[in-house]
Design an enzyme around this catalytic site. Sequence first.
Site, PDB file in Angstrom:
ATOM      1  N   VAL A   1       0.499  -0.963   0.594  1.00 40.60           N
ATOM      2  CA  VAL A   1       0.337  -0.088  -0.170  1.00 40.60           C
ATOM      3  C   VAL A   1       0.514   1.524   0.188  1.00 40.60           C
ATOM      4  O   VAL A   1       1.970   1.591   1.136  1.00 40.60           O
ATOM      5  CB  VAL A   1      -0.627   0.014   1.208  1.00 40.60           C
ATOM      6  CG1 VAL A   1      -1.294   1.255   1.342  1.00 40.60           C
ATOM      7  CG2 VAL A   1      -1.545  -1.153   1.339  1.00 40.60           C
TER       8      VAL A   1
ATOM      9  N   HIS B   1       3.492   4.354   5.801  1.00 43.24           N
ATOM     10  CA  HIS B   1       3.105   3.917   7.462  1.00 43.24           C
ATOM     11  C   HIS B   1       4.574   3.084   7.637  1.00 43.24           C
ATOM     12  O   HIS B   1       5.251   1.965   7.795  1.00 43.24           O
ATOM     13  CB  HIS B   1       1.993   2.725   6.942  1.00 43.24           C
ATOM     14  CG  HIS B   1       2.115   1.815   6.215  1.00 43.24           C
ATOM     15  ND1 HIS B   1       1.805   1.384   5.023  1.00 43.24           N
ATOM     16  CD2 HIS B   1       2.242  -0.166   6.098  1.00 43.24           C
ATOM     17  CE1 HIS B   1       2.614   0.419   3.995  1.00 43.24           C
ATOM     18  NE2 HIS B   1       2.271  -0.276   5.117  1.00 43.24           N
TER      19      HIS B   1
END
Length: 118
Positions: free
Chosen positions: A101, A105
């Site tokens: 993704v 993160h």
Amino acid sequence: MAGEPQPDCLFCRIVTGEIPATVVRETETTVAFRDISPKAPTHVLVIPRVHYPDAASLAAGDPAAAADVLREAGEVAAQEKVDGSGYRVVFNTGPGAGQTVFHAHAHVLGGGDMPHMV
């Protein structure tokens, strides 16, 4: 544009609540939620609310948000009670490193013996 929500980004859609997640912490600048495919007994993702494709672009474009992600990783570890035994914070950057993704993160991993990687 960097920092702006992207309509096709899974994590941007989690930030807005469009896609559900098991949220464990939220701040004004971050959201932390359980990974749907955990690699450790504790596996929580900490994401900035702003969209940057990876950790390097987040740090360059919004250093305060990058610091918030790291601070929250420590808070998640404490909340999950892995701060005393040890935990790992991992930023995968690029497909060759396992990033799937492309929204910056941090993975907070802990709760068991973890193999040495370096």
